[in-house]
Design an enzyme around this catalytic site. Sequence first.
Site, PDB file in Angstrom:
ATOM      1  N   ARG A  53       0.829  -1.206   0.000  1.00 38.53           N
ATOM      2  CA  ARG A  53       0.000   0.000   0.000  1.00 38.53           C
ATOM      3  C   ARG A  53       0.869   1.265   0.000  1.00 38.53           C
ATOM      4  O   ARG A  53       0.545   2.238  -0.676  1.00 38.53           O
ATOM      5  CB  ARG A  53      -0.980  -0.004   1.162  1.00 38.53           C
ATOM      6  N   THR A  54       1.964   1.255   0.744  1.00 42.72           N
ATOM      7  CA  THR A  54       2.856   2.413   0.768  1.00 42.72           C
ATOM      8  C   THR A  54       3.534   2.595  -0.594  1.00 42.72           C
ATOM      9  O   THR A  54       3.622   3.706  -1.120  1.00 42.72           O
ATOM     10  CB  THR A  54       3.919   2.239   1.877  1.00 42.72           C
ATOM     11  N   LYS A  82      22.517  -9.089  -2.544  1.00 42.43           N
ATOM     12  CA  LYS A  82      23.633 -10.019  -2.669  1.00 42.43           C
ATOM     13  C   LYS A  82      24.972  -9.302  -2.621  1.00 42.43           C
ATOM     14  O   LYS A  82      25.484  -8.859  -3.644  1.00 42.43           O
ATOM     15  CB  LYS A  82      23.500 -10.821  -3.975  1.00 42.43           C
ATOM     16  N   ARG A 103      12.185   1.704   1.679  1.00 39.65           N
ATOM     17  CA  ARG A 103      11.626   0.958   2.811  1.00 39.65           C
ATOM     18  C   ARG A 103      12.604  -0.138   3.155  1.00 39.65           C
ATOM     19  O   ARG A 103      13.045  -0.872   2.260  1.00 39.65           O
ATOM     20  CB  ARG A 103      10.292   0.340   2.409  1.00 39.65           C
ATOM     21  N   HIS A 131       7.810   6.967  10.088  1.00 37.38           N
ATOM     22  CA  HIS A 131       7.403   6.812   8.714  1.00 37.38           C
ATOM     23  C   HIS A 131       6.753   8.147   8.363  1.00 37.38           C
ATOM     24  O   HIS A 131       5.536   8.286   8.479  1.00 37.38           O
ATOM     25  CB  HIS A 131       6.403   5.647   8.701  1.00 37.38           C
TER      26      HIS A 131
END
Lengths: 320, 320, 320
Positions: A53-54, A82, A103, A131
Amino acid sequence: MVGMSVITLDDLSVANITTLLNKARYIDTHRREVAHTCDGRVLATLFYEPSTRTRLSFETAMLRLGGQVIGFAGAQLASVTKGESISDTLKTVSNYVDVVAIRHPKEGAALVAAEAASVPVINAGDGGHMHPTQTLADLATLQSRFGRVNDLTIGLCGDLTFGRTVHSLIETLCRFGNVRFILISPKELRTPQYVLNRINATPSCSYEEVSDLTSVIGDLDALYMTRVQKERFFNEDDYLRLRDTYILDEAKLALAKPDMAVLHPLPRVNEIAKDVDNDPRAAYFEQVKNGMLMRMALESSVLGDTLPGFDAFENKEVAA
Amino acid sequence: MVGMSVITLDDLSVANITTLLNKARYIDTHRREVAHTCDGRVLATLFYEPSTRTRLSFETAMLRLGGQVIGFAGAQLASVTKGESISDTLKTVSNYVDVVAIRHPKEGAALVAAEAASVPVINAGDGGHMHPTQTLADLATLQSRFGRVNDLTIGLCGDLTFGRTVHSLIETLCRFGNVRFILISPKELRTPQYVLNRINATPSCSYEEVSDLTSVIGDLDALYMTRVQKERFFNEDDYLRLRDTYILDEAKLALAKPDMAVLHPLPRVNEIAKDVDNDPRAAYFEQVKNGMLMRMALESSVLGDTLPGFDAFENKEVAA
Amino acid sequence: MVGMSVITLDDLSVANITTLLNKARYIDTHRREVAHTCDGRVLATLFYEPSTRTRLSFETAMLRLGGQVIGFAGAQLASVTKGESISDTLKTVSNYVDVVAIRHPKEGAALVAAEAASVPVINAGDGGHMHPTQTLADLATLQSRFGRVNDLTIGLCGDLTFGRTVHSLIETLCRFGNVRFILISPKELRTPQYVLNRINATPSCSYEEVSDLTSVIGDLDALYMTRVQKERFFNEDDYLRLRDTYILDEAKLALAKPDMAVLHPLPRVNEIAKDVDNDPRAAYFEQVKNGMLMRMALESSVLGDTLPGFDAFENKEVAA
């Protein structure tokens, strides 16, 4: 705000936030005028953990301004992590895009990203930290419902210990001042002392702690609901006993003011009954829209892209 | 069709489908003219299970009309499903986009989505239910090959019990009328009675059930091939014995009319030999293109976005 | 190059590569002029294994030219591979897009894709084979630092046995000629004989094999670093003993020419110390930008889309 990274709300002054609130309001009623504000821009959404949703909100915001989007989310990131540091990834991606939304599960990751990047970075959530754009969405919802974000009695209800969105909202409202907080929670899930200290340090703000929603709902201008998670309780009995107290339904809402606004950061589980959705006081899906609008305001601001017509609009407001 | 959700083909009248077929034909020859039809629009592709070919078709359709796309697919969806109902997700996403294409493993999910959303929802497949845009692609392929979707002898071959695309195609062709169906399958995989009833209830349509492709291929205007899956058979011997009967190759195709059209919903496994691909009768990759064109027609129609030049084109057609 | 697929660098003539280098240089300084070169075009990124940095580079390149992107990566591909051949996927996707970038774990997959597709296919890596756009990025970095890709002494350092980017770079530089290669590696990780043969077959090129970086770094115009992976060594002792020899840091860099360029295909692990990043000789993040510019040059070239203003720019260069 041009070129600025936004990692916590402290990166934004009260004046900055006020400008963003005005821009969001302008954008909402001038969608067509702003549709090419960010033509030629590219946003990267670097989601090291999924938060659909963000991510969709950040992406739509850029697309609605005429820009484009690249990025990765969750399972696609294998090759990125990696053996490559966040710094190197950001130095790489800075060659591709004009602004980044990141995020990451680890606290501090967004700051590390901002320090490595040569373009603005917006924190879309890192570990237990703030946030910032969620709080911007909350503020924009108060603004759109009441025309202001202060001079209000605001109830915050549910898990006030672990719910970081409520801490961030309280702290930011204290910067605007003139707010009375009603903190509604079971004793197990009270507001942490450092947040209470923040309110105490603000002469124009005050708070009360209560455990019963129905006894105070009639006083509230806005009610901010949060999830009460089973695993926060010491035992199942306490959970079952308390849970229903913190579920908002039409029966409880009958006791509230006719223009009270109900907010929730979403997703909800069952803490707001479905029948509330059609009540005009339900503001939580509006909040989603406001989140997108504030992200449009923020993305265009850090890019330095002027919203066509906004200056005239703002001057007219000030004159009025 | 403006604002309409399309969950099953019954949501579209025969007149609607005819308009979509005309629009698809127009779009194909006027790519440049329609390239800005949906400027400023955003499509969400919400794929709760992966279906890459369908997703790419919906997305390309919107991009080719000038719009933009957000969404998730498969592994990215964790955070969406985590405790959030389809209704809440659709109420959220309705704040971001103008139209939604949804794919979900559960029957009825697309309908639930359409009822919650404030924007049009197009079903891209939910459980065992219909997948309306696949059938639209099939019809557009008949239209482009024959200039009509009736007055045809159509063979359907392979797994007629479980292949839901053939059921949907038969039912929709019955609404147009004047079709003779040749149902070609092993006895284990015959057409279900409710589909046969649908044909029987249509005076202008008829059917025959046969088990041998070669004996009827010469009569067909179109041959719709489907996969025969091993696991549908009671035993391996039956499967091995029957499988080859339902593989189309150049040898069998030599018995067919020179302008017969071969359709297949794809992906194929081995039921159409590679050597058929270069035969002018092979229409299955054209079908992919037609699927995209019909999705362009459908997306623009439910959005109420007029295809520049289409009205004049249609009037000229009617006059001719 | 219009309509051409690029599977290996041999698909491009020296004249082609020179044109791409000129285009990349032009694009870098004329971003706004070229921003609509590929308006209306769509690129598919078909990544059968994840390679996020490469995917983002191809995608940004197309977006920066005004085009759009669809595709899949890693975990999303389940439904694509499920019983469908690469050929069929490419025949399908050819109906959607104008150009394809493909990444696949199997050698030869990109060639199979190009043969099936009706649009140009660019190899973004298949198995042990070449990855032509990486080498194009390397060449563009030499070009931007030195104004040429020959008349240079180039050190290649680290794992010269398994590092396919160095083999591809050496072979391509031999086509331009006039390069002296200094091959710096432990004896376990020497350059394969077929690559040495390629240099020997080029009269204007020569090579030396050495095992010590510090003894030759002062002679180099450019130093191409690669990862030395632990698992390439017979035992841990050898690895630990040799590893540090092949780590570039400011101490070693103090011995180099003031305008030497340090390249690396990225991601790095620890073979270039962080303190080198701020040295003006560090060219590896520039290389990322050059990779994007070369992909812009290549994508527009195979599409036949003219870069506005490039012809005049090129003529002026030739005249000068």
